[in-house]
Write a protein that holds these residues in place. Structure first.
Motif, PDB file in Angstrom:
ATOM      1  N   GLN A   1      34.597  46.678  36.803  1.00 63.54           N
ATOM      2  CA  GLN A   1      34.531  45.354  36.186  1.00 63.54           C
ATOM      3  C   GLN A   1      35.866  44.612  36.237  1.00 63.54           C
ATOM      4  O   GLN A   1      35.924  43.435  36.599  1.00 63.54           O
ATOM      5  CB  GLN A   1      34.052  45.461  34.724  1.00 63.54           C
ATOM      6  N   ASP A   2      36.970  45.300  35.893  1.00 61.38           N
ATOM      7  CA  ASP A   2      38.265  44.607  35.887  1.00 61.38           C
ATOM      8  C   ASP A   2      38.651  44.126  37.286  1.00 61.38           C
ATOM      9  O   ASP A   2      39.201  43.048  37.467  1.00 61.38           O
ATOM     10  CB  ASP A   2      39.361  45.491  35.272  1.00 61.38           C
ATOM     11  N   HIS A   3      38.313  44.932  38.265  1.00 63.62           N
ATOM     12  CA  HIS A   3      38.592  44.608  39.657  1.00 63.62           C
ATOM     13  C   HIS A   3      37.806  43.355  40.090  1.00 63.62           C
ATOM     14  O   HIS A   3      38.351  42.437  40.715  1.00 63.62           O
ATOM     15  CB  HIS A   3      38.196  45.823  40.513  1.00 63.62           C
TER      16      HIS A   3
ATOM     17  N   THR B   1      47.684  51.753  36.778  1.00 66.91           N
ATOM     18  CA  THR B   1      46.441  51.070  36.410  1.00 66.91           C
ATOM     19  C   THR B   1      45.303  52.078  36.249  1.00 66.91           C
ATOM     20  O   THR B   1      44.516  51.999  35.300  1.00 66.91           O
ATOM     21  CB  THR B   1      46.072  50.011  37.474  1.00 66.91           C
TER      22      THR B   1
ATOM     23  N   GLU C   1      39.136  40.212  38.510  1.00 69.55           N
ATOM     24  CA  GLU C   1      40.376  39.800  39.166  1.00 69.55           C
ATOM     25  C   GLU C   1      40.060  39.075  40.475  1.00 69.55           C
ATOM     26  O   GLU C   1      40.677  38.054  40.808  1.00 69.55           O
ATOM     27  CB  GLU C   1      41.233  41.056  39.434  1.00 69.55           C
TER      28      GLU C   1
ATOM     29  N   ARG D   1      39.552  46.917  27.563  1.00 68.99           N
ATOM     30  CA  ARG D   1      40.907  46.695  28.039  1.00 68.99           C
ATOM     31  C   ARG D   1      41.638  45.733  27.105  1.00 68.99           C
ATOM     32  O   ARG D   1      42.787  45.941  26.733  1.00 68.99           O
ATOM     33  CB  ARG D   1      40.866  46.102  29.445  1.00 68.99           C
ATOM     34  N   LYS D   2      40.940  44.670  26.720  1.00 69.50           N
ATOM     35  CA  LYS D   2      41.561  43.705  25.816  1.00 69.50           C
ATOM     36  C   LYS D   2      41.792  44.321  24.438  1.00 69.50           C
ATOM     37  O   LYS D   2      42.893  44.257  23.892  1.00 69.50           O
ATOM     38  CB  LYS D   2      40.642  42.484  25.645  1.00 69.50           C
TER      39      LYS D   2
ATOM     40  N   ASN E   1      43.148  52.878  32.768  1.00 65.29           N
ATOM     41  CA  ASN E   1      41.685  52.910  32.685  1.00 65.29           C
ATOM     42  C   ASN E   1      41.167  54.273  32.213  1.00 65.29           C
ATOM     43  O   ASN E   1      40.195  54.344  31.463  1.00 65.29           O
ATOM     44  CB  ASN E   1      41.055  52.513  34.024  1.00 65.29           C
TER      45      ASN E   1
ATOM     46  N   THR F   1      34.009  35.579  30.459  1.00 67.56           N
ATOM     47  CA  THR F   1      33.918  36.858  31.161  1.00 67.56           C
ATOM     48  C   THR F   1      32.585  36.960  31.907  1.00 67.56           C
ATOM     49  O   THR F   1      32.541  37.384  33.075  1.00 67.56           O
ATOM     50  CB  THR F   1      34.069  38.028  30.167  1.00 67.56           C
TER      51      THR F   1
ATOM     52  N   ALA G   1      36.161  45.661  30.617  1.00 67.22           N
ATOM     53  CA  ALA G   1      37.036  44.507  30.387  1.00 67.22           C
ATOM     54  C   ALA G   1      37.241  44.265  28.891  1.00 67.22           C
ATOM     55  O   ALA G   1      38.325  43.878  28.455  1.00 67.22           O
ATOM     56  CB  ALA G   1      36.465  43.255  31.049  1.00 67.22           C
TER      57      ALA G   1
END
Lengths: 644, 644
Positions: free
Chosen positions: A532-534, B601, A537, B328-329, B605, A423, B325
């Motif tokens: 962060q997720d964006h 999405t 990706e 999210r996991k 979040n 990550t 992130a």
């Protein structure tokens, strides 16, 4: 199909370092392969013995200059790591610690006098050593580690000290048993002035193997895998280290304590030091993919003989590989394996070029570091998933140690963590892309520090990393947003889909970061964290794109027509299964219509049919010798066939 | 939020068998927990000893009738398996083999005289035994296994024989070391007539532990995990087995060899026999989810204290759980864990009802078998992924045996394979759905046999498995295809999305099967195989739907208002993250517009933000005692906090 097609595929995959790969196949015989069911002690003893017996032809020390016993071929040493990974992953890691991390640090961070004094012994394996960077409390944020080295002009030595338990060096390979020396990373302090993290070459054990005074060494204990690697913990209680043991290529301390460096900024200096160690990441990524090839070879060959249910077609023998769902798992993974092989080869070539061609320009160096980080992350993630899938695809047999898969899984599991958590590495990639590599090495986290301001980001122009002219021609050959009319196996369409996804994701991240910078001025952590997720990706999309480019370029270089045609199909499968896996994104962003998304799934299934007869050929192309696979189910199968 | 919310959540999750779960927490102390770094021999010795010391209150034998030492509570024995899985998975499997599979087979397949003669010793742990079904060459296709039992009226005994190596019994728990007897599955042959697979109770070792004459026992050797379980291989060389050792509930052989059975069809009889063993699958699914809870508890609590990088907000301590992130996991996995807990509880209740309420009607029995298969597959798949993710989320610490995660991963890894390979089980689910459970048990593969004709399939009417009235009301409350206007957290919208996906996938499979039946008459294998991926997707969608229904029903039953509100958010996260993960399908089939897919999405979040303060509360609700977690990183953390 002719019978030697697997060999011709292997020649293509072997790439520039084919002779080294072949030498490893010839020299690493059954003495070197894994022993299922060993205890930790047995594994450590065996690996400790074998690591010194690796034949020179394998090339583990080829990265050192010839005058110190190497061959001046850093690319070769990475390739050697990949081959060792297929033989025994403990052996690979043990060798990687000794010659890659420890020896590599002495070479890269030290100067002439260190090289002359220590490299011959290190290269010969007479001086075993550790790379002591990670601390219990500081895994990813190595810039903030807490071990201190305070210079005393009176004794002309450093006082190396572990101020509290969270600052002990942890998970250190070669520490618990074999290491006599260690490259120790510590905060350099002279008087009142802190100069940031530097590396010191420190003896930790005497000739009898006892820890030296002031050095406490513990054992990290049992681990999930890599039983043959003696990971340990080291702490220092005011240990005196001679002034000339500072590895001083990037920062020097004069006898009177005067500090000099060609790089003024502490952070920049530290990340330059880290940059010279990028080889470790490239090795780990390559090793992960190499291990995944063992797993795929075992699972595909087992699936070619194993029957599950009797088929209703009386004239037909149905084996596991005939089942659509089984093939979907195995063949798409085989296609990814091929794709990463080409991307890794290109990375090693480019890195070798940069390392042997003198100082690379800053920007070029940043791009290489970013690519190494991204490919390390995706190759290790892919290996973890692929090996798990292969274990399951072999059923109960896959759970037995004698069939190798449990060892492959357990040994590679930590690859997603070490040499940089995936990550964290993908954040580094994201930051590199967002800043056009200008400041990618400013900090390891890439976020959460004020150093990175959203204003720095700019409009995106994607840089192609492989065969730029060819890729441009292919992309230009398809109409923009050329849905429906464009063939699903047009490479130009695949490339433009991958490009558009990356570009759109990056532009979206920029927009959101800019907006965040305006509205969350008092919460800098949130500016980045909310995106962060964006960003992750986008980073993944980037790696997918450069992998497809490398695959495309690799096929173009292939001269054997039959191999080239088959590789084209495999590349189709890689591209289409990647698009299919992320069809949610492509549909959401109207790069695919619903009808075309369904057609992609149909095309993937058609390719799985077309490639069905080539499954064993394709894993044959990986070129892993049977003795390296070391799986009882394959030996039994060979016995059965011989008996028929 | 009040301080005892974790306890109140735990009470909800503990469900009907709360007293049994609490008894296990009270009785299973540190003597029973895993020992990291053991050798295989040490683990086998320890588990062999401990399995006989499990306190009766834990309930492992509660499924047997009181007269034989049990409690007549089959649901309780499944729950006991779940609690043991959190303590030590080898211990759980060892107990599962002894009392679930071996004892369970004697109870379910034997008759009064077997019960009286053997159950007291089996329940007490004096007679240790094996469940010898799987053969080296026959894992999934157990109906075709090759061990033979030929009846000889002259001696009134069966001649039990392993005709060749592929017919040896393989992977058999309790075989390599402890088993004195085995329930052996073999083809019953009387004269010229074959009667299909039957079970025989066979002594395999003498009192001194030596294999009996004609019995050859091998060791399966080192495995990925479950080191404490002595898996082995058994073959028989014309071993004589007394006539009364046939477990003859479903098929009897008279002294003169006359065969009788209440079920005429061999296949049907065999699958009825297998059906009585459905408890094994329910136990494995529950155990997998239980183990995943340990992993999540460790990772979430570690993430609540572990810092990675210094945050730029000087007034703020940023820990791993603050990263989007990371959350999210972890949080989506926590939500799945809650969802499966409710689905498993409902399954155990329904199964217990069927087992204690006399013979269930055929259709009801089929539905239970299908649900057990589907939940076993998805729970074990989810556990594999979740534990892997938790290992990675703990970085290097997650790779050390002392932190438990490596053991959880290695031990549960085979759960996706044993008690039915997940792919095979999902096919069974698909077939059950396509035939309306009429013929779901006709064969284990469900495909590839002419027995299943595409004409059998019919229009789909989904059956709701939980709180039918409530679910119907919720679904009816939202407009059909109610995009945009319907709130994203409307439960009725979630339910109808899950329903529509399942229904559409099933109808599509029916269409494709019918078309295939017309065009591929001469290739029956291909009729099913070409649709295999589609059917597996439908089966998964079905399980997702019944899980959401069970979660919805469970929340409705919850009386504590604060717990109920929090569970509602967790259910929102489960539903929306499941929709998000499969958004490709929903977009492709125009159940989501691109704009609404993006909104999903965003909503996920938002929920991750809302649930951030409740992360440790939610894992606290799992109610896993610290001593069962047995992770050094948590003990060190507790020490640090105590020292403050």
């Amino acid at each position: 199909m002719t019978d030697d097609l697997p060999n011709r595929l292997r020649e293509v995959l072997d790439g520039r370092w084919a002779p080294l790969r072949q030498a490893a196949r010839d020299k690493l015989d059954d003495r070197f392969v894994t022993v299922p069911g060993e205890t930790g002690e047995q594994a450590r003893e065996r690996i400790s013995r074998l690591v010194r017996q690796i034949p020179a032809e394998v090339g583990v020390t080829s990265g050192f200059p010839a005058e110190f016993g190497g061959a001046g071929d850093p690319g070769g040493s990475i390739v050697a790591t990949e081959t060792l990974a297929q033989v025994d992953l403990s052996l690979m890691v043990k060798a990687g610690v000794q010659w890659g991390l420890f020896g590599g640090a002495v070479f890269s961070l030290g100067t002439r006098r260190h090289h002359e004094a220590w490299l011959p012994g290190i290269v010969a394996g007479d001086v075993m050593g550790c790379f002591a960077m990670t601390e219990t409390g500081h895994g990813s944020d190595v810039q903030r580690l807490r071990t201190t080295a305070v210079y005393d002009p009176g004794t002309q030595s450093f006082d190396l000290h572990t101020p509290y338990e969270a600052a002990r060096k942890d998970y250190i390979g070669n520490a618990a048993r074999d290491g006599r020396m260690a490259v120790v990373f510590a905060q350099l302090i002279v008087g009142e002035r802190r100069h940031g993290v530097h590396a010191f070459l420190v003896p930790i054990r005497d000739d009898g193997g006892r820890p030296l005074p002031g050095v406490t060494i513990g054992d990290a204990g049992a681990k999930a895998g890599l039983l043959g690697v003696d990971n340990g913990r080291i702490s220092f209680d005011h240990v005196r280290v001679d002034r000339d043991m500072l590895l001083d290529r990037y920062g020097q301390v004069a006898p009177d304590g005067t500090y000099t460096s060609s790089i003024e900024n502490d952070t920049r200096r530290f990340f330059t030091m880290l940059g010279t160690l990028v080889r470790g990441r490239v090795s780990v990524g390559g090793a992960a993919s190499a291990a995944a090839k063992n797993a795929l070879t075992i699972a595909v060959r087992y699936g070619e003989t194993r029957r599950q249910f009797t088929a209703p077609d009386s004239d037909r023998e149905v084996v596991l590989n005939d089942y659509l769902a089984h093939r979907r798992k195995l063949l798409t993974a085989v296609a990814r394996s091929y794709a990463y092989t080409f991307a890794q080869e290109l990375l090693v070539r480019d890195l070798a070029g940069a390392l042997t061609g003198g100082e690379a320009e800053d920007r070029r160096q940043r791009e290489l570091e970013t690519r190494a980080a991204g490919l390390k992350a995706l190759q290790t993630q892919n290996a973890t998933r692929t090996i798990q899938m292969c274990r399951e695809a072999c059923g109960g047999a896959g759970y037995l140690a004698e069939n190798r898969l449990p060892g492959l899984k357990a040994d590679t599991d930590v690859f997603t963590t070490f040499e940089g958590d995936n990550t964290v590495l993908l954040q580094l990639v994201g930051k590199g892309l967002l800043t056009g590599y200008r400041d990618a090495f400013g900090s390891l986290d890439g976020w959460g520090r004020a150093a990175f301001a959203a204003e720095q980001v700019r409009e995106m122009v994607l840089e192609r990393t492989a065969a730029r002219t060819l890729i441009a021609r292919l992309v230009d050959a398809v109409p923009k947003r050329g849905d429906a009319s464009v063939g699903l196996t047009e490479r130009g369409w695949h490339l433009s889909m991958f490009e558009e996804r990356e570009k759109h994701l990056l532009e979206g991240a920029v927009r959101r970061l800019r907006r965040g910078a305006e509205t969350k001025r008092d919460r800098p952590f949130d500016i980045f964290n909310d995106v962060q997720d964006h960003v992750l990706e986008a980073a993944q999309a980037h790696v997918h794109r450069i992998v497809l480019e490398a695959f495309t370029a690799g096929i173009e270089e292939t001269t054997d027509a039959e191999a080239k045609a088959l590789l084209g199909k495999v590349c189709d499968l890689y591209a289409l299964s990647t698009i299919e896996a992320d069809k949610g994104w492509f549909l959401e962003h109207e790069r695919l219509t619903p009808a075309r998304a369904k057609a992609v799934t149909g095309a993937v299934n058609d390719l799985l049919d077309e490639l069905r007869p080539h499954m064993t050929t394709l894993v044959g192309g990986f070129g892993v010798p049977d003795v390296w696979l070391n799986a009882a189910i394959l030996r039994e199968e060979a016995d059965r066939q011989a008996a028929m």
